[in-house]
Design a protein around this motif. Sequence first.
Motif, PDB file in Angstrom:
ATOM      1  N   TYR A   1     -63.618  45.438  40.736  1.00 12.99           N
ATOM      2  CA  TYR A   1     -63.710  46.678  39.971  1.00 12.99           C
ATOM      3  C   TYR A   1     -64.959  46.698  39.089  1.00 12.99           C
ATOM      4  O   TYR A   1     -65.654  47.723  38.991  1.00 12.99           O
ATOM      5  N   SER A   2     -65.229  45.587  38.426  1.00 15.96           N
ATOM      6  CA  SER A   2     -66.398  45.557  37.536  1.00 15.96           C
ATOM      7  C   SER A   2     -67.693  45.726  38.327  1.00 15.96           C
ATOM      8  O   SER A   2     -68.623  46.413  37.876  1.00 15.96           O
TER       9      SER A   2
ATOM     10  N   VAL B   1     -70.510  48.761  37.824  1.00 14.44           N
ATOM     11  CA  VAL B   1     -71.952  48.495  37.677  1.00 14.44           C
ATOM     12  C   VAL B   1     -72.744  49.364  38.651  1.00 14.44           C
ATOM     13  O   VAL B   1     -73.768  49.976  38.296  1.00 14.44           O
ATOM     14  N   LYS B   2     -72.266  49.443  39.878  1.00 16.93           N
ATOM     15  CA  LYS B   2     -72.946  50.248  40.896  1.00 16.93           C
ATOM     16  C   LYS B   2     -72.941  51.728  40.520  1.00 16.93           C
ATOM     17  O   LYS B   2     -73.974  52.422  40.638  1.00 16.93           O
ATOM     18  N   GLU B   3     -71.790  52.236  40.055  1.00 14.94           N
ATOM     19  CA  GLU B   3     -71.673  53.652  39.701  1.00 14.94           C
ATOM     20  C   GLU B   3     -72.566  54.000  38.508  1.00 14.94           C
ATOM     21  O   GLU B   3     -73.252  55.036  38.504  1.00 14.94           O
ATOM     22  N   VAL B   4     -72.568  53.149  37.485  1.00 22.43           N
ATOM     23  CA  VAL B   4     -73.379  53.417  36.289  1.00 22.43           C
ATOM     24  C   VAL B   4     -74.866  53.368  36.632  1.00 22.43           C
ATOM     25  O   VAL B   4     -75.666  54.206  36.167  1.00 22.43           O
ATOM     26  N   SER B   5     -75.244  52.415  37.450  1.00 22.03           N
ATOM     27  CA  SER B   5     -76.660  52.258  37.816  1.00 22.03           C
ATOM     28  C   SER B   5     -77.201  53.499  38.510  1.00 22.03           C
ATOM     29  O   SER B   5     -78.391  53.842  38.371  1.00 22.03           O
ATOM     30  N   GLN B   6     -76.339  54.198  39.243  1.00 21.13           N
ATOM     31  CA  GLN B   6     -76.785  55.372  39.998  1.00 21.13           C
ATOM     32  C   GLN B   6     -77.085  56.575  39.103  1.00 21.13           C
ATOM     33  O   GLN B   6     -77.840  57.471  39.497  1.00 21.13           O
TER      34      GLN B   6
ATOM     35  N   ALA C   1     -68.494  41.035  32.068  1.00 24.94           N
ATOM     36  CA  ALA C   1     -68.905  41.060  33.475  1.00 24.94           C
ATOM     37  C   ALA C   1     -69.716  42.317  33.774  1.00 24.94           C
ATOM     38  O   ALA C   1     -70.737  42.266  34.484  1.00 24.94           O
ATOM     39  N   ILE C   2     -69.282  43.448  33.241  1.00 24.09           N
ATOM     40  CA  ILE C   2     -70.013  44.698  33.460  1.00 24.09           C
ATOM     41  C   ILE C   2     -71.383  44.643  32.780  1.00 24.09           C
ATOM     42  O   ILE C   2     -72.408  45.052  33.356  1.00 24.09           O
TER      43      ILE C   2
END
Length: 668
Positions: free
Chosen positions: A457-458, A462-467, A487-488
């Motif tokens: 999940y973390s 990270v992937k969603e926020v980076s986008q 972790a995030i």
Amino acid sequence: MVKKIFILSALIGFLGLSAQKTHTVAPKETPYGISKQYGITIDELYQLNPSKKEGGLKIGDVITVSKSGSQPKTSTPKATPVSAVTNNGKTGFITLQPKQTIYGITKQYKISEADLRKLNPDLDSHTKIGDKIILPLENIEKYAGSTPTAVVQTTTTTTTTEKPAEVKTVTKTETASPDKGLYVVQAKDNYYKISRQFNLTQKQLFALNPGLESAGLKPGEAIRVSGSDSVASSSNSIKVEDNSQSTTTSAPVTKTVSSQNTASNVTYTATSTFTEDDFVTYTVQSGDTMFSIMNRFNVTLDQLISLNPNLSDGLKAGMTLKIKKQDPMYSKKSGDVLSVVLMLPFGFDANDAKYRTLSMDFLTGAKLAAERNAKTGQKLDIKVVDAGNETTFKNSLSQINPDNTDLIVGPFFKSSVLEVLKFVNDKKIPVVAPFANSEDLFDYSNLIIIETENSVYSDRIVKEVSQVYKDQKIYIVADNSKANANAIKAGLEKSLSKANVIIVNSSNEIQLENNMMTGQSVPVIAVLADDDETAGSAFASKVIALGKQTEGVKAFSMFYNPSFEKNVDDLSKASLVYLMDRKINYDGDFEKEILADYKAKYCKSPSKYAVIGFDVMNDMLTRENKKGEIFKQIGKSQTQLATKFEFVKAKPNGAYINNGYRVVRLMQ
């Protein structure tokens, strides 16, 4: 003149004889019992029948019981002061049997001799076989066993009333013929419970009672549970009499129920899908446990509970249990029958009910899945084992036969899962952990972990926020451990080299900053890394408030929270993205079918843990083949009622772990 006097004397003698009341002696009747019945003493009875004092009574003898022709006493008996010995004011009586003694009665019915004598002031050494002994109703119901007829009466005292006493006759039939009987609906009954009790389908129940489906069940209403007009009878019965003590005496009125224009006494007939040859009875002794009883009779927990629903309230000394008879010799099942063990922490033996409701709910879903797969032709042998708690768990392992088990679902706790893995290590039996997920478990190649690792999940957050990142300040709301938040943060700092990431303990710490050039508020990115429901609700409120102050706020959550669905419109302005391990698609045909089947079976919608029970069991069974080779299809992606299953190896030659989850996006 003499003739007239003789005729007059004869007439007076005849009238005197006709005024006498007689009684025909029936089997098991005694002088004491007859004298009690007619309100006279034994001496008065013998004075009326001198020849019987020496010769005794014989069945069929006609004896005089009254000179005045009075009827047996029917006046309301005096209220017995039973408050000292019974809580609900209800008493009953047993008929004294051969070899019964006062001491034996006190022991059998768990009552002191002092309390027994309070209820029976005339109790003395002259008590005879056939006499009636008054006892508290609850003691009779608990300890009567096979004791013959016991009559129950209420002895409450009230003021004057014009309402006549009511008499209800209740007959419990242990082995009634399945094609006979009526049943009176109880307060907590439902269609499923009644259908199961009388071995009917709901369609059969509705067919026997036209209009019942639309009208619904009503407590106190008599419904038909078989196709016969006659009502089964029983030699062992309990007659219930509710007698109101008042200054106005009325004749008792018997409640009747009309069925097909035929009035009869209301009769409760309890039938069982088992006959007397199918089970034995056992009285729970002090020191007994669920585990010891299952071991002694070689039965499963599921079999024990199905025959004894009252076990959900716990095991108590004095309870009479029905035990299903087992084959005298145990033989390993062969061929294409899949043997499954379901280990749930009911906690009966440990006297720990903490997870009992959860376990019961999980079991309902799992059973529905098993029945569904059985209908497709899959041959199953499912054994339910009480896993107790972490302290008593090892005792439950003796219920598992490693030589005849193809799959183990459960237990719930990590320490217990480790014990099972060690127990079946040589056999490499597949073990499914519904909730436990820890690196301690990753080394076992025969383990299937259902719960998705938080690191999955973390990583996705990270992937969603980076986008969407555009130099905004990033706030991460952490839980007490801060493991998820750290972790995030580490992932974002690796992905976004110049990101300003701040971990906070509360959503209230998220603040907007003003642009020094324009004076306007600058949007931020808010991330929730806490699965606490209160924290999630506070996060939703904060995001909504921030969205009202400025546009462009973005929000993400590792976990689902009910407040997200309640505030869809407002949270859509922040384009909230959250992850879910389970979500039901109520528009899907498969989901509609399962939900309908569950409601038809249990008369309610499935709880969270019932859904998990169904999903886990259904997913595992659909991956199995006739040889029990579950790992041949472990790589297949499957979505059940609410859960998506995508298993990957946690490490080379290690456990399989579920990486399936849902991404939910709220869009404007």
